[in-house]
Design an enzyme around this catalytic site. Structure first.
Site, PDB file in Angstrom:
ATOM      1  N   MET A  18       0.864  -1.179   0.000  1.00  0.00           N
ATOM      2  CA  MET A  18       0.000   0.000   0.000  1.00  0.00           C
ATOM      3  C   MET A  18       0.898   1.227   0.000  1.00  0.00           C
ATOM      4  SD  MET A  18      -3.060   1.348   0.172  1.00  0.00           S
ATOM      5  CE  MET A  18      -2.877   3.052  -0.362  1.00  0.00           C
ATOM      6  N   GLY A  20       1.243   4.712   0.692  1.00  0.00           N
ATOM      7  CA  GLY A  20       0.589   5.805   1.415  1.00  0.00           C
ATOM      8  C   GLY A  20       1.270   7.120   1.116  1.00  0.00           C
ATOM      9  N   LEU A  24       5.625   3.559   2.660  1.00  0.00           N
ATOM     10  CA  LEU A  24       5.082   2.347   2.043  1.00  0.00           C
ATOM     11  C   LEU A  24       4.712   1.355   3.145  1.00  0.00           C
ATOM     12  CD1 LEU A  24       7.756   1.787  -0.781  1.00  0.00           C
ATOM     13  CD2 LEU A  24       5.644   3.143  -0.875  1.00  0.00           C
ATOM     14  N   HIS A  25       3.584   0.674   2.951  1.00  0.00           N
ATOM     15  CA  HIS A  25       3.140  -0.343   3.901  1.00  0.00           C
ATOM     16  C   HIS A  25       3.156  -1.683   3.174  1.00  0.00           C
ATOM     17  CE1 HIS A  25       1.790   3.094   6.282  1.00  0.00           C
ATOM     18  NE2 HIS A  25       1.219   3.546   5.184  1.00  0.00           N
ATOM     19  N   TYR A 110     -17.806   7.089  -5.200  1.00  0.00           N
ATOM     20  CA  TYR A 110     -17.591   8.169  -6.168  1.00  0.00           C
ATOM     21  C   TYR A 110     -16.208   7.993  -6.792  1.00  0.00           C
ATOM     22  CZ  TYR A 110     -15.362  10.525  -2.103  1.00  0.00           C
ATOM     23  OH  TYR A 110     -14.582  10.843  -1.013  1.00  0.00           O
ATOM     24  N   GLY A 114     -10.516   7.620  -2.381  1.00  0.00           N
ATOM     25  CA  GLY A 114      -9.182   7.038  -2.193  1.00  0.00           C
ATOM     26  C   GLY A 114      -9.268   5.512  -2.104  1.00  0.00           C
ATOM     27  N   ASP A 116      -7.280   3.505  -0.668  1.00  0.00           N
ATOM     28  CA  ASP A 116      -6.997   3.024   0.696  1.00  0.00           C
ATOM     29  C   ASP A 116      -8.272   3.022   1.535  1.00  0.00           C
ATOM     30  OD1 ASP A 116      -7.027   5.838   0.638  1.00  0.00           O
ATOM     31  OD2 ASP A 116      -5.429   6.057   2.132  1.00  0.00           O
TER      32      ASP A 116
HETATM   33  N1  LIG Z   1       7.966   5.564  11.604  1.00  0.00           N
HETATM   34  C1  LIG Z   1       6.977   6.394  11.280  1.00  0.00           C
HETATM   35  N2  LIG Z   1       7.093   7.180  10.178  1.00  0.00           N
HETATM   36  C2  LIG Z   1       6.085   8.005   9.820  1.00  0.00           C
HETATM   37  N3  LIG Z   1       4.935   8.138  10.524  1.00  0.00           N
HETATM   38  C3  LIG Z   1       4.787   7.398  11.619  1.00  0.00           C
HETATM   39  C4  LIG Z   1       5.779   6.485  12.059  1.00  0.00           C
HETATM   40  N4  LIG Z   1       5.319   5.872  13.173  1.00  0.00           N
HETATM   41  C5  LIG Z   1       4.113   6.379  13.430  1.00  0.00           C
HETATM   42  N5  LIG Z   1       3.786   7.312  12.521  1.00  0.00           N
HETATM   43  C6  LIG Z   1       2.541   8.078  12.511  1.00  0.00           C
HETATM   44  O1  LIG Z   1       1.816   7.607  11.402  1.00  0.00           O
HETATM   45  C7  LIG Z   1       1.120   8.685  10.795  1.00  0.00           C
HETATM   46  C8  LIG Z   1       1.087   8.390   9.312  1.00  0.00           C
HETATM   47  O2  LIG Z   1       0.292   7.236   9.203  1.00  0.00           O
HETATM   48  P1  LIG Z   1       0.465   6.219   8.041  1.00  0.00           P
HETATM   49  O3  LIG Z   1       1.837   5.669   8.022  1.00  0.00           O
HETATM   50  O4  LIG Z   1      -0.669   5.296   8.168  1.00  0.00           O
HETATM   51  O5  LIG Z   1       0.258   7.272   6.834  1.00  0.00           O
HETATM   52  P2  LIG Z   1       0.434   7.092   5.299  1.00  0.00           P
HETATM   53  O6  LIG Z   1       1.707   6.429   4.916  1.00  0.00           O
HETATM   54  O7  LIG Z   1       0.165   8.401   4.672  1.00  0.00           O
HETATM   55  O8  LIG Z   1      -0.693   6.134   4.988  1.00  0.00           O
HETATM   56  P3  LIG Z   1      -2.091   6.591   4.545  1.00  0.00           P
HETATM   57  O9  LIG Z   1      -1.920   7.169   3.158  1.00  0.00           O
HETATM   58  O10 LIG Z   1      -2.834   5.308   4.579  1.00  0.00           O
HETATM   59  O11 LIG Z   1      -2.562   7.609   5.506  1.00  0.00           O
HETATM   60  C9  LIG Z   1       1.835   9.962  11.162  1.00  0.00           C
HETATM   61  O12 LIG Z   1       0.880  10.906  11.592  1.00  0.00           O
HETATM   62  C10 LIG Z   1       2.759   9.571  12.318  1.00  0.00           C
HETATM   63  O13 LIG Z   1       2.386  10.203  13.532  1.00  0.00           O
HETATM   64  C1  LIG Z   2      -7.613  10.937   1.851  1.00  0.00           C
HETATM   65  C2  LIG Z   2      -6.369  10.148   1.508  1.00  0.00           C
HETATM   66  C3  LIG Z   2      -5.195  11.089   1.303  1.00  0.00           C
HETATM   67  C4  LIG Z   2      -6.086   9.241   2.723  1.00  0.00           C
HETATM   68  O1  LIG Z   2      -4.945   8.477   2.512  1.00  0.00           O
HETATM   69  C5  LIG Z   2      -6.600   9.242   0.274  1.00  0.00           C
HETATM   70  O2  LIG Z   2      -7.625   8.340   0.526  1.00  0.00           O
HETATM   71  C6  LIG Z   2      -6.954  10.053  -0.944  1.00  0.00           C
HETATM   72  O3  LIG Z   2      -6.104  10.614  -1.574  1.00  0.00           O
HETATM   73  N1  LIG Z   2      -8.287  10.099  -1.278  1.00  0.00           N
HETATM   74  C7  LIG Z   2      -8.830  10.760  -2.432  1.00  0.00           C
HETATM   75  C8  LIG Z   2      -9.969  11.654  -2.085  1.00  0.00           C
HETATM   76  C9  LIG Z   2     -11.183  10.988  -1.457  1.00  0.00           C
HETATM   77  O4  LIG Z   2     -11.073   9.920  -0.854  1.00  0.00           O
HETATM   78  O5  LIG Z   2     -12.269  11.566  -1.554  1.00  0.00           O
HETATM   79  K   LIG Z   3      -2.436   9.607   3.648  1.00  0.00           K
END
Ligand SMILES: Nc1ncnc2c1ncn2[C@@H]1O[C@H](COP(=O)(O)OP(=O)(O)OP(=O)(O)O)[C@@H](O)[C@H]1O
Ligand SMILES: CC(C)(CO)[C@@H](O)C(=O)NCCC(=O)O
Ligand SMILES: [K+]
Length: 270
Positions: A18, A20, A24-25, A110, A114, A116
Protein backbone atom coordinates in the site's frame (compact mmCIF):
# COMPACT_ATOMS: atom_id res chain seq x y z
CA UNK A 1 -15.93 -24.35 -8.44
CA UNK A 2 -15.23 -20.86 -7.25
CA UNK A 3 -13.20 -22.20 -4.33
CA UNK A 4 -10.60 -23.75 -6.64
CA UNK A 5 -9.94 -20.69 -8.73
CA UNK A 6 -9.45 -18.77 -5.51
CA UNK A 7 -6.97 -21.25 -4.21
CA UNK A 8 -4.93 -21.06 -7.38
CA UNK A 9 -4.78 -17.35 -7.02
CA UNK A 10 -3.93 -17.16 -3.36
CA UNK A 11 -2.02 -20.29 -2.36
CA UNK A 12 1.31 -18.93 -3.58
CA UNK A 13 2.98 -16.34 -1.42
CA UNK A 14 2.12 -12.78 -2.36
CA UNK A 15 3.30 -9.39 -1.28
CA UNK A 16 0.84 -6.60 -0.53
CA UNK A 17 2.03 -3.04 -1.01
CA UNK A 18 0.00 0.00 0.00
CA UNK A 19 1.63 3.22 -1.15
CA UNK A 20 0.59 5.80 1.41
CA UNK A 21 1.35 9.49 1.44
CA UNK A 22 4.15 9.26 4.02
CA UNK A 23 5.54 5.81 3.48
CA UNK A 24 5.08 2.35 2.04
CA UNK A 25 3.14 -0.34 3.90
CA UNK A 26 4.03 -3.98 3.13
CA UNK A 27 2.64 -7.38 4.02
CA UNK A 28 3.75 -10.88 3.10
CA UNK A 29 1.04 -13.52 2.79
CA UNK A 30 2.09 -17.18 2.94
CA UNK A 31 -0.44 -20.05 2.87
CA UNK A 32 -3.29 -17.54 2.74
CA UNK A 33 -2.18 -16.06 6.05
CA UNK A 34 -0.64 -12.73 6.85
CA UNK A 35 2.91 -13.74 7.69
CA UNK A 36 4.43 -10.33 8.43
CA UNK A 37 3.80 -6.65 7.88
CA UNK A 38 6.22 -3.74 7.90
CA UNK A 39 6.63 -0.12 6.79
CA UNK A 40 9.40 1.51 4.80
CA UNK A 41 10.15 4.88 3.29
CA UNK A 42 9.19 5.47 -0.32
CA UNK A 43 11.77 3.80 -2.56
CA UNK A 44 14.87 5.64 -3.65
CA UNK A 45 15.97 6.08 -7.26
CA UNK A 46 18.61 3.33 -6.90
CA UNK A 47 16.10 0.91 -5.36
CA UNK A 48 13.87 1.49 -8.35
CA UNK A 49 16.75 0.84 -10.77
CA UNK A 50 17.45 -2.45 -9.02
CA UNK A 51 13.80 -3.37 -9.30
CA UNK A 52 13.76 -2.64 -13.02
CA UNK A 53 17.01 -4.52 -13.69
CA UNK A 54 16.59 -7.65 -11.57
CA UNK A 55 12.87 -7.88 -10.85
CA UNK A 56 13.79 -8.26 -7.20
CA UNK A 57 12.30 -6.06 -4.57
CA UNK A 58 15.09 -4.65 -2.42
CA UNK A 59 13.15 -4.89 0.81
CA UNK A 60 12.52 -7.44 3.50
CA UNK A 61 10.56 -7.78 6.73
CA UNK A 62 13.81 -8.36 8.62
CA UNK A 63 17.39 -8.29 7.46
CA UNK A 64 17.92 -11.85 8.68
CA UNK A 65 15.21 -13.20 6.39
CA UNK A 66 15.35 -11.44 3.05
CA UNK A 67 12.79 -12.30 0.40
CA UNK A 68 14.71 -13.71 -2.52
CA UNK A 69 12.63 -13.36 -5.60
CA UNK A 70 13.42 -15.37 -8.68
CA UNK A 71 13.49 -13.20 -11.80
CA UNK A 72 11.79 -16.07 -13.65
CA UNK A 73 8.94 -16.41 -11.24
CA UNK A 74 8.55 -13.11 -9.46
CA UNK A 75 6.31 -13.07 -6.43
CA UNK A 76 2.92 -11.53 -7.10
CA UNK A 77 2.81 -7.95 -5.91
CA UNK A 78 -0.67 -6.77 -5.02
CA UNK A 79 -0.47 -3.00 -5.21
CA UNK A 80 -2.70 -0.14 -4.17
CA UNK A 81 -1.62 3.48 -4.14
CA UNK A 82 -2.88 6.93 -3.25
CA UNK A 83 0.26 8.50 -4.75
CA UNK A 84 -0.03 8.41 -8.57
CA UNK A 85 3.63 9.37 -9.19
CA UNK A 86 4.72 6.33 -7.12
CA UNK A 87 2.28 3.96 -8.81
CA UNK A 88 4.00 4.52 -12.14
CA UNK A 89 7.39 3.43 -10.74
CA UNK A 90 6.04 -0.07 -10.09
CA UNK A 91 4.80 -0.71 -13.58
CA UNK A 92 8.19 -2.18 -14.55
CA UNK A 93 7.63 -5.05 -12.14
CA UNK A 94 6.39 -8.04 -14.17
CA UNK A 95 3.95 -9.62 -11.77
CA UNK A 96 2.02 -6.70 -10.36
CA UNK A 97 -1.69 -6.52 -9.80
CA UNK A 98 -3.00 -3.02 -9.24
CA UNK A 99 -6.16 -2.77 -7.17
CA UNK A 100 -8.54 -0.05 -8.34
CA UNK A 101 -12.04 0.95 -7.29
CA UNK A 102 -13.41 -1.39 -10.00
CA UNK A 103 -12.12 -4.37 -7.98
CA UNK A 104 -14.01 -3.44 -4.84
CA UNK A 105 -17.52 -4.83 -4.35
CA UNK A 106 -18.93 -1.74 -2.63
CA UNK A 107 -21.85 0.21 -4.02
CA UNK A 108 -22.18 3.94 -4.41
CA UNK A 109 -18.49 4.83 -4.56
CA UNK A 110 -17.59 8.17 -6.17
CA UNK A 111 -14.82 8.12 -8.79
CA UNK A 112 -12.16 9.98 -6.79
CA UNK A 113 -12.62 8.02 -3.55
CA UNK A 114 -9.18 7.04 -2.19
CA UNK A 115 -8.38 3.39 -2.85
CA UNK A 116 -7.00 3.02 0.70
CA UNK A 117 -10.34 4.13 2.11
CA UNK A 118 -12.27 1.76 -0.12
CA UNK A 119 -10.04 -1.26 0.64
CA UNK A 120 -10.05 -0.62 4.38
CA UNK A 121 -13.82 -0.15 4.41
CA UNK A 122 -14.43 -3.34 2.49
CA UNK A 123 -11.96 -5.29 4.65
CA UNK A 124 -13.55 -4.03 7.86
CA UNK A 125 -17.09 -4.75 6.67
CA UNK A 126 -16.20 -8.26 5.53
CA UNK A 127 -14.42 -8.92 8.83
CA UNK A 128 -16.81 -7.39 11.39
CA UNK A 129 -19.98 -6.92 9.35
CA UNK A 130 -21.82 -4.06 7.68
CA UNK A 131 -22.69 -1.32 8.57
CA UNK A 132 -19.18 -0.25 9.51
CA UNK A 133 -17.22 2.95 10.09
CA UNK A 134 -13.46 3.09 9.45
CA UNK A 135 -11.23 5.72 10.99
CA UNK A 136 -7.83 5.81 9.27
CA UNK A 137 -5.42 7.88 11.34
CA UNK A 138 -2.67 8.33 8.77
CA UNK A 139 -1.12 11.36 7.11
CA UNK A 140 -4.69 12.39 6.50
CA UNK A 141 -7.27 11.32 9.04
CA UNK A 142 -10.33 9.90 7.32
CA UNK A 143 -13.75 8.64 8.30
CA UNK A 144 -15.38 6.27 5.82
CA UNK A 145 -18.67 4.47 6.38
CA UNK A 146 -20.83 1.91 4.62
CA UNK A 147 -24.38 0.77 5.39
CA UNK A 148 -25.85 -2.70 5.74
CA UNK A 149 -26.12 -2.98 1.92
CA UNK A 150 -22.36 -2.53 1.46
CA UNK A 151 -23.11 0.91 0.06
CA UNK A 152 -20.79 3.83 0.75
CA UNK A 153 -22.47 6.36 3.04
CA UNK A 154 -19.55 8.78 2.77
CA UNK A 155 -17.05 10.27 5.16
CA UNK A 156 -14.63 13.07 5.85
CA UNK A 157 -10.97 13.99 5.36
CA UNK A 158 -8.84 16.19 7.58
CA UNK A 159 -5.13 16.68 8.32
CA UNK A 160 -3.81 13.87 10.54
CA UNK A 161 -1.97 14.31 13.83
CA UNK A 162 1.55 14.77 12.43
CA UNK A 163 0.34 16.98 9.61
CA UNK A 164 -1.34 19.31 12.10
CA UNK A 165 1.90 19.66 14.07
CA UNK A 166 3.87 20.08 10.85
CA UNK A 167 1.60 22.79 9.50
CA UNK A 168 1.96 24.80 12.72
CA UNK A 169 5.72 24.20 12.93
CA UNK A 170 6.39 25.09 9.31
CA UNK A 171 4.05 28.03 8.84
CA UNK A 172 4.71 30.10 11.96
CA UNK A 173 7.66 32.14 13.16
CA UNK A 174 7.69 31.00 16.78
CA UNK A 175 6.13 27.58 17.08
CA UNK A 176 8.38 24.52 17.38
CA UNK A 177 7.85 21.45 15.20
CA UNK A 178 6.51 18.77 17.55
CA UNK A 179 6.95 15.05 17.05
CA UNK A 180 3.95 12.82 17.50
CA UNK A 181 5.97 9.89 18.78
CA UNK A 182 7.18 11.90 21.81
CA UNK A 183 3.63 12.30 23.12
CA UNK A 184 2.92 9.56 25.62
CA UNK A 185 0.26 11.16 27.81
CA UNK A 186 -2.47 13.74 27.41
CA UNK A 187 -1.30 17.31 28.03
CA UNK A 188 -3.20 19.61 30.42
CA UNK A 189 -6.21 21.11 28.62
CA UNK A 190 -5.21 24.65 29.64
CA UNK A 191 -1.48 24.55 29.10
CA UNK A 192 1.14 26.90 30.51
CA UNK A 193 3.90 26.32 27.97
CA UNK A 194 4.10 26.40 24.18
CA UNK A 195 4.72 22.71 23.59
CA UNK A 196 1.78 21.60 25.71
CA UNK A 197 -0.43 24.37 24.33
CA UNK A 198 0.10 23.02 20.80
CA UNK A 199 -0.44 19.47 21.98
CA UNK A 200 -3.59 20.43 23.83
CA UNK A 201 -5.05 22.33 20.90
CA UNK A 202 -4.36 19.65 18.33
CA UNK A 203 -5.10 16.55 20.44
CA UNK A 204 -8.24 17.70 22.29
CA UNK A 205 -9.71 19.18 19.11
CA UNK A 206 -9.02 15.96 17.20
CA UNK A 207 -10.45 13.81 19.99
CA UNK A 208 -13.56 15.98 20.22
CA UNK A 209 -13.97 15.81 16.45
CA UNK A 210 -13.51 12.05 16.35
CA UNK A 211 -15.98 11.64 19.20
CA UNK A 212 -18.51 13.80 17.37
CA UNK A 213 -18.15 11.80 14.13
CA UNK A 214 -18.48 8.52 16.02
CA UNK A 215 -21.62 9.72 17.81
CA UNK A 216 -23.15 11.00 14.56
CA UNK A 217 -22.41 7.64 12.92
CA UNK A 218 -23.86 5.64 15.81
CA UNK A 219 -27.04 7.72 15.76
CA UNK A 220 -27.50 6.53 12.16
CA UNK A 221 -26.21 2.96 12.71
CA UNK A 222 -26.39 2.12 16.43
CA UNK A 223 -25.18 -1.47 15.96
CA UNK A 224 -22.16 -0.57 13.83
CA UNK A 225 -18.62 -1.46 14.80
CA UNK A 226 -15.89 1.15 14.37
CA UNK A 227 -12.49 0.07 13.06
CA UNK A 228 -9.41 2.21 13.66
CA UNK A 229 -6.25 1.87 11.61
CA UNK A 230 -3.27 3.93 10.39
CA UNK A 231 0.03 5.04 11.87
CA UNK A 232 -1.67 6.94 14.70
CA UNK A 233 -4.35 4.32 15.30
CA UNK A 234 -2.86 3.17 18.64
CA UNK A 235 -2.62 6.70 19.87
CA UNK A 236 -6.26 7.51 19.23
CA UNK A 237 -7.60 4.20 20.41
CA UNK A 238 -5.89 4.60 23.78
CA UNK A 239 -7.20 8.10 24.28
CA UNK A 240 -10.68 7.37 22.95
CA UNK A 241 -11.02 4.55 25.45
CA UNK A 242 -10.42 6.93 28.36
CA UNK A 243 -12.33 9.78 26.69
CA UNK A 244 -15.48 7.88 25.61
CA UNK A 245 -15.48 4.64 27.62
CA UNK A 246 -19.05 3.83 26.52
CA UNK A 247 -17.90 3.05 22.97
CA UNK A 248 -14.92 0.91 23.97
CA UNK A 249 -16.62 -2.36 23.04
CA UNK A 250 -17.44 -1.06 19.55
CA UNK A 251 -13.89 0.08 18.79
CA UNK A 252 -11.56 -2.31 17.02
CA UNK A 253 -7.92 -1.44 16.43
CA UNK A 254 -6.49 -3.24 13.39
CA UNK A 255 -3.14 -2.06 12.14
CA UNK A 256 -3.29 -4.32 9.10
CA UNK A 257 -6.80 -3.44 7.99
CA UNK A 258 -5.66 -2.51 4.49
CA UNK A 259 -4.13 -5.96 4.04
CA UNK A 260 -7.19 -7.75 5.42
CA UNK A 261 -9.06 -5.78 2.76
CA UNK A 262 -6.65 -6.79 -0.01
CA UNK A 263 -6.99 -10.42 1.01
CA UNK A 264 -10.81 -10.26 0.95
CA UNK A 265 -10.68 -8.64 -2.49
CA UNK A 266 -8.38 -11.37 -3.84
CA UNK A 267 -10.60 -14.09 -2.42
CA UNK A 268 -13.41 -12.37 -4.25
CA UNK A 269 -16.50 -13.85 -2.59
CA UNK A 270 -18.71 -10.84 -2.29
N1 LIG B 1 7.97 5.56 11.60
C1 LIG B 1 6.98 6.39 11.28
N2 LIG B 1 7.09 7.18 10.18
C2 LIG B 1 6.09 8.01 9.82
N3 LIG B 1 4.94 8.14 10.52
C3 LIG B 1 4.79 7.40 11.62
C4 LIG B 1 5.78 6.48 12.06
N4 LIG B 1 5.32 5.87 13.17
C5 LIG B 1 4.11 6.38 13.43
N5 LIG B 1 3.79 7.31 12.52
C6 LIG B 1 2.54 8.08 12.51
O1 LIG B 1 1.82 7.61 11.40
C7 LIG B 1 1.12 8.68 10.79
C8 LIG B 1 1.09 8.39 9.31
O2 LIG B 1 0.29 7.24 9.20
P1 LIG B 1 0.47 6.22 8.04
O3 LIG B 1 1.84 5.67 8.02
O4 LIG B 1 -0.67 5.30 8.17
O5 LIG B 1 0.26 7.27 6.83
P2 LIG B 1 0.43 7.09 5.30
O6 LIG B 1 1.71 6.43 4.92
O7 LIG B 1 0.17 8.40 4.67
O8 LIG B 1 -0.69 6.13 4.99
P3 LIG B 1 -2.09 6.59 4.54
O9 LIG B 1 -1.92 7.17 3.16
O10 LIG B 1 -2.83 5.31 4.58
O11 LIG B 1 -2.56 7.61 5.51
C9 LIG B 1 1.83 9.96 11.16
O12 LIG B 1 0.88 10.91 11.59
C10 LIG B 1 2.76 9.57 12.32
O13 LIG B 1 2.39 10.20 13.53
C1 LIG C 1 -7.61 10.94 1.85
C2 LIG C 1 -6.37 10.15 1.51
C3 LIG C 1 -5.20 11.09 1.30
C4 LIG C 1 -6.09 9.24 2.72
O1 LIG C 1 -4.94 8.48 2.51
C5 LIG C 1 -6.60 9.24 0.27
O2 LIG C 1 -7.63 8.34 0.53
C6 LIG C 1 -6.95 10.05 -0.94
O3 LIG C 1 -6.10 10.61 -1.57
N1 LIG C 1 -8.29 10.10 -1.28
C7 LIG C 1 -8.83 10.76 -2.43
C8 LIG C 1 -9.97 11.65 -2.08
C9 LIG C 1 -11.18 10.99 -1.46
O4 LIG C 1 -11.07 9.92 -0.85
O5 LIG C 1 -12.27 11.57 -1.55
K1 LIG D 1 -2.44 9.61 3.65
Amino acid sequence: MKQNTHQQRTDNPWLGLMIGNSRLHWALFVDNTLNSAWDTDHLSESDMQQLAKTNTIPLSPSSSRPIFLSPNLPITLVLASVVPSQTKLWQTYPNVRLITLNNIPLKGMYPTLGIDRAIALYGAGKTWGFPILVIDAGTALTFTGADANQCLVGGAILPGLSLQFTSLGQNTGQLPLLETRLITSLPPRFAMNTTEAIQSGVIYTLLAGIKDFIQAWLSLFPESKIAITGGDGNFFQNFLQTHIPEITEKLILEKNLIFLGMEKILIGNN
